[in-house]
Design a protein around this motif. Structure first.
Motif: not given
Length: 622
Positions: A591-612
């Protein structure tokens, strides 16, 4: 509790899959080529697709309940199917099969209702392979031309055509009245005094009369001059599912007879087997192998049938119950088809995982049903019988043939996805559809009406509810609302049905245009199920990527719970993707609406997700 051993095994296998995915894809060089895009098959039950009649009387006649025609597939209808994100149409039920209707004026003999299932008949009891179902034509005398015109319209719309071939069995009363010159009918030269002979087309029960199964109530007890308790077959033949009884059981495929491929009654093969190493050889080499070999007569008959339809422009075939026929025959026939059309789409109904590779590599099949693995697992998950974790193990077990395993959630044999017996609602089927479509490079199949939530609630007659009947004249309500009296504009759909079709359209069109979905796969489920607050047991996640596209897929199979968590992208994936430490945007491609950020630190990635509940995201990394 998570099974760590299962996850470790699955992780190792999926990493291997990433490294050694199907060799001939070579996506890094060819990912912009249309030939290396996802295939989407749209299965239509041809006699039901264009039927506008909404009467839906149980056991109704064609006059009462109506029937669809070839001509109902108008240019507009085909355009809308193409626009849904479809690349192939499987026209189910095209070859002329046994049915209960008087077509004697067109030179067609009556079929005995006592060996016909339902009134409209099973499409898998073919009566004449060189013509088409007269029910589907505006003018039955011109029925073959009307189908040829449909092939041309389908190609004009930019779609390819698949039809059924059913080599394992044919109608109890087969009559090849349209055979090409030199082609004899099945059984014409059989020695009926023996149970088995290599070049007989059938197996016989000598000195016997076929008997109607007990408890067979043709036409629901309606009076018919042909219903007299007798079907004239002497000697009796083996029944299509292999029953050797003179009187088959009610649940046997009593409307059909089994075809003999040179397999003796004890199961041994009465023909030359493929030499060692032929699982690695091309279809050209398979074709060359059979050129000077003596093969059973049934092999020749079915090859002639396949080449007849190939010459008419049919682009591929779906083979019913293919595993009941030896793979040497498939090598013989499929290699001949490929010599005429190297791009032919050859799909087989095979349910034994131990035989998958034989039918792909020795039988030269392009695709098999992924029914007992991915389909059954997803069905168990949504019915609360299983965790989605095992999907990783399935990808592991099929890693060398994942491209060959066609995915579906709905077809003419199965309970409708939206039925109470399956997902229960169309919305609960959404995460299943996202995973089924995006987890591998395999083709995706959609059954007509699935995209508007058809639940198969009709009591059609011989056919039972939860499946759209393949034996009866019936209407398909949700599909009819989309069809809107032949406008094919969705004018009668409810808002929820329109939204559902929009979801399918977005998903399928994304899939056929995504290079990543023809690239690598790796699960991230194990990393996220360990010590990840908020990552519920009904979530499933994985990544897909190619040289120019990186995707993260997250699906919530829960229909009740919203989950909020920090999604982990393991270091080995970050390394493969060549992502440096920093922040990247993830945008859901549905839907090109839900966006979040992928933060890469020390070679690992994390992203905050809220899913209904019942929601899925296909995040693209930018």
């Amino acid at each position: 509790m998570i099974n760590k051993k299962v996850f470790v095994a699955g992780l190792a296998a999926t990493m291997l899959f990433s490294a050694c995915k199907t060799k001939d894809l070579k996506m890094n060089k060819k990912e912009e080529t249309p030939a290396y895009r996802k295939i989407v098959v749209y299965q239509v039950f041809t006699r039901l697709f264009g039927n506008k009649n909404t009467t839906n009387k149980s056991w109704g006649t064609i006059e009462e309940n109506g029937v669809g025609k070839f001509n109902d597939f108008t240019d507009n209808a085909l355009h809308e199917i193409k626009d849904l994100g479809v690349t192939y149409i499987w026209y189910t039920g095209v070859p002329h099969h046994a049915l209960v209707r008087d077509y004697k004026a067109y030179g067609i003999s009556d079929d005995d209702p006592e060996v016909v299932k339902g009134r409209a008949g099973s499409p898998y009891a073919v009566k004449d392979y060189y013509n088409v179902n007269p029910d589907l034509a505006l003018n039955p005398a011109n029925r073959l031309q009307e189908f040829e015109d449909l092939i041309a319209r389908t190609h004009k719309a930019g779609l390819k055509v698949i039809i059924d071939i059913v080599p394992n069995h044919i109608a109890r009363k087969y009559e090849g009245k349209n055979n090409p010159e030199g082609v004899k009918d099945f059984g014409a030269d059989d020695d009926v005094n023996v149970e088995y002979s290599r070049n007989n087309n059938f197996y016989y029960i000598p000195n016997s009369h076929f008997e109607i199964p007990d408890n067979d109530i043709p036409l629901n007890g309606e009076k018919n001059p042909l219903v007299d308790g007798v079907f004239d077959e002497k000697p009796a033949k083996w029944t299509g599912n292999g029953s050797r009884k003179v009187k088959p059981d009610q649940n046997d495929w009593y409307e059909t007879v089994k075809v003999n491929y040179g397999v003796r009654p004890d199961g041994s093969k009465d023909f030359l087997e493929l030499p060692a190493g032929f699982d690695q050889k091309s279809y050209e080499e398979h074709f060359a192998f059979w050129q000077d070999k003596d093969v059973p007569d049934s092999w020749k008959k079915f090859k002639s049938i396949a080449l007849y339809w190939t010459a008419k422009g049919v682009d591929g075939f779906r083979y019913d119950m293919a595993e009941m026929v030896p793979y040497e025959f498939w090598s013989y026939m499929n290699s001949a088809i490929k010599m005429k059309n190297p791009n032919a789409f050859l799909l087989a109904e095979v349910y034994n995982p131990n035989e998958y590779r034989n039918y792909i590599r020795l039988g030269k099949m392009d695709y098999l049903y992924d029914k007992v693995e991915t389909y059954d697992k997803l069905k168990d998950v949504i019915r609360g019988k299983s965790s989605p974790d095992g999907l990783s193990d399935i990808q592991k077990s099929l890693s060398d043939i994942e491209h060959n395993m066609l995915h579906f959630l709905d077809n003419h044999d199965e309970q409708r996805l939206a039925s109470p017996e399956f997902a229960g609602t169309p919305e609960r089927g959404k995460p299943l559809m996202v995973v089924s479509t995006t987890i591998s490079t395999s083709p995706t199949m959609v059954y007509f009406g699935q995209e508007v939530g058809e639940a198969g609630n009709e009591n059609a007659g011989f056919g039972t509810r939860s499946r759209t009947s393949i034996f009866d004249y019936i209407g398909v309500p949700n599909h009819q609302r989309w069809m809107n009296e032949g406008k094919f504009d969705g004018g009668k759909l409810s808002d929820s049905e329109k939204n559902l079709r929009d979801f399918y359209k977005r998903l399928l069109n994304f899939s056929i245009n995504s290079p990543a979905l023809m690239g690598s796969y790796q699960e991230i489920q194990f990393a996220n199920r360990q010590n990840n607050a908020g990552y519920d047991e009904l979530l499933y996640s994985y990544v897909r990527w190619s040289e120019n596209q990186k995707l993260i897929v997250v699906a919530n199979f829960s229909s009740e719970k919203t989950s909020e968590f920090e999604l982990k992208i393991p270091a080995d994936i970050i390394s493969k993707w060549n992502l440096k430490d920093g922040e990247y945007t993830l945008t859901d491609q549905l839907y090109l609406q839900n966006k979040t950020k992928l933060n890469v630190s020390n070679g690992e990635g994390r992203a905050k997700v809220k899913i209904a509940p019942s929601e899925s995201f296909i995040y693209e990394v930018k």
